[in-house]
Design an enzyme around this catalytic site. Structure first.
Site, PDB file in Angstrom:
ATOM      1  N   ARG A  76       0.782  -1.162  -0.120  1.00  0.00           N
ATOM      2  CA  ARG A  76      -0.009  -0.147   0.174  1.00  0.00           C
ATOM      3  C   ARG A  76       0.748   1.130   0.001  1.00  0.00           C
ATOM      4  O   ARG A  76       0.373   2.204  -0.401  1.00  0.00           O
ATOM      5  CB  ARG A  76      -0.983  -0.056   1.123  1.00  0.00           C
ATOM      6  CG  ARG A  76      -2.059  -0.964   1.069  1.00  0.00           C
ATOM      7  CD  ARG A  76      -3.078  -0.841   2.014  1.00  0.00           C
ATOM      8  NE  ARG A  76      -4.055  -1.691   1.775  1.00  0.00           N
ATOM      9  CZ  ARG A  76      -4.978  -1.915   2.465  1.00  0.00           C
ATOM     10  NH1 ARG A  76      -5.061  -1.119   3.578  1.00  0.00           N
ATOM     11  NH2 ARG A  76      -5.715  -3.142   2.442  1.00  0.00           N
ATOM     12  N   ASP A  88     -15.200  10.493   6.840  1.00  0.00           N
ATOM     13  CA  ASP A  88     -14.080   9.288   6.870  1.00  0.00           C
ATOM     14  C   ASP A  88     -12.558  10.122   7.066  1.00  0.00           C
ATOM     15  O   ASP A  88     -12.629  11.325   7.087  1.00  0.00           O
ATOM     16  CB  ASP A  88     -13.878   8.766   5.348  1.00  0.00           C
ATOM     17  CG  ASP A  88     -13.495   7.215   5.306  1.00  0.00           C
ATOM     18  OD1 ASP A  88     -14.261   6.418   5.347  1.00  0.00           O
ATOM     19  OD2 ASP A  88     -12.305   7.357   5.447  1.00  0.00           O
TER      20      ASP A  88
END
Ligand SMILES: C[S@@+](CC[C@H](N)C(=O)[O-])C[C@H]1O[C@@H](n2cnc3c(N)ncnc32)[C@H](O)[C@@H]1O
Length: 274
Positions: free
Chosen positions: A39, A145
């Site tokens: 990632r 978020d």
């Protein structure tokens, strides 16, 4: 750790895992080292760095705030789909009209999608509110978020073909979306206007957000340690308006974490104040 050119030392892994935990609550155990490397490699390339350990050096240095936020974002899991798990949305569809009737006309219902990812959860709620005639005016949806990239995606209301095929019945696709370039789909303006999206970290004290009739906090507690789960759940309980409901994900529970919320009998994933 892996033998790739950008392999991460144990100290480097510990440092980044520590950042993720303190900034977002996300716990990364050593078996997630490969996931961390995968990632973070696009970010390493973008930042012109040669390896994960170089990234760690940069993160330890001065003026690393923006990079730190990017690292935390990159380590979030943003998987989501429309009407995920079904049941909470069915409960909401039955519960909101009753709640509104109990509150009386003129009351504004507030629903929070507390880890909204790219917006599928908030827009599923918006479709239900529209169906119930409660959209815009009588009801308000807030999606939040920790990933700014996700918040921006949610705001755009644009979804790929793959995303609209996940959980969204074809009648609702045809009714609420139009196809745009690249085979992607744009959600209708009315639904887009029904939901507001912004950055919010669940580790922060949420009282400034106001109180809610329904809180969807789904498939995010699974990434936190026990203490953080308890803290978040207790705070959510404190934000519920009388008669309000918290919805958790299929693999999440309040059991053993808080006594402030109890399951709604026979309603999987729905919790009310004890
Ligand atoms: C797996 S997605 C779940 C999305 C949606 N709730 C669902 O159930 O489909 C988890 C989301 O939680 C967000 N997240 C992780 N830690 C967070 C935090 N501390 N505060 C707010 N959001 C967080 C991630 O960025 C990610 O978008």
């Amino acid at each position: 750790m892996s033998a790739s050119s950008s392999a991460l030392s144990t100290a480097g892994f510990d440092f980044i895992a520590g950042l993720a935990r303190s900034r977002s609550g996300i716990v990364l155990t050593p078996d997630k080292a490969y996931m961390m490397e995968t990632r973070l490699s696009p970010l390493i390339r973008r930042a012109g760095l040669g390896s994960l350990d170089e990234l760690v050096l940069k993160l330890r240095g001065p003026r690393a705030e923006k990079l730190t936020q990017e690292v935390v974002e990159a380590l979030t899991t943003n998987e989501s789909f429309f009407f995920r798990d079904g049941k909470p949305f069915e409960h909401l569809r039955r519960f909101l009209p009753t709640l509104r009737a109990a509150r009386g006309p003129g009351t504004r219902l507030r629903v929070w999608s507390a880890a909204c990812s790219s917006g599928q959860e908030a827009y599923s709620i918006a479709m239900i509110l529209q169906e119930l005639g409660l959209q815009a005016g009588p009801a308000e949806i807030l999606g939040t978020d920790i990933s700014m990239e996700m918040v921006e995606r949610a705001r755009s209301g644009v979804f790929t073909q793959f995303e609209v095929q996940r959980g969204l019945p074809v009648q609702l696709l045809v009714k609420h979306f139009r196809q745009i370039e690249g085979g992607r789909w744009q959600i209708a303006d009315a639904l887009r206007a029904a939901a507001e999206f912004r950055f919010w970290n669940l580790l922060d004290d949420p009282r400034s957000l106001g109180r809610f009739d329904a809180i969807f906090c789904r498939n995010v507690l699974i990434y936190f340690d026990t203490e953080t789960k308890t803290r978040v759940l207790d705070r959510l309980a404190g934000l519920l308006l009388p008669g309000g409901v918290v919805y958790l994900g299929g693999a999440e529970t309040v059991l053993g974490l808080t006594t402030r919320l109890v399951p709604v009998p026979g309603e999987r994933g729905a919790y009310v104040v004890a």
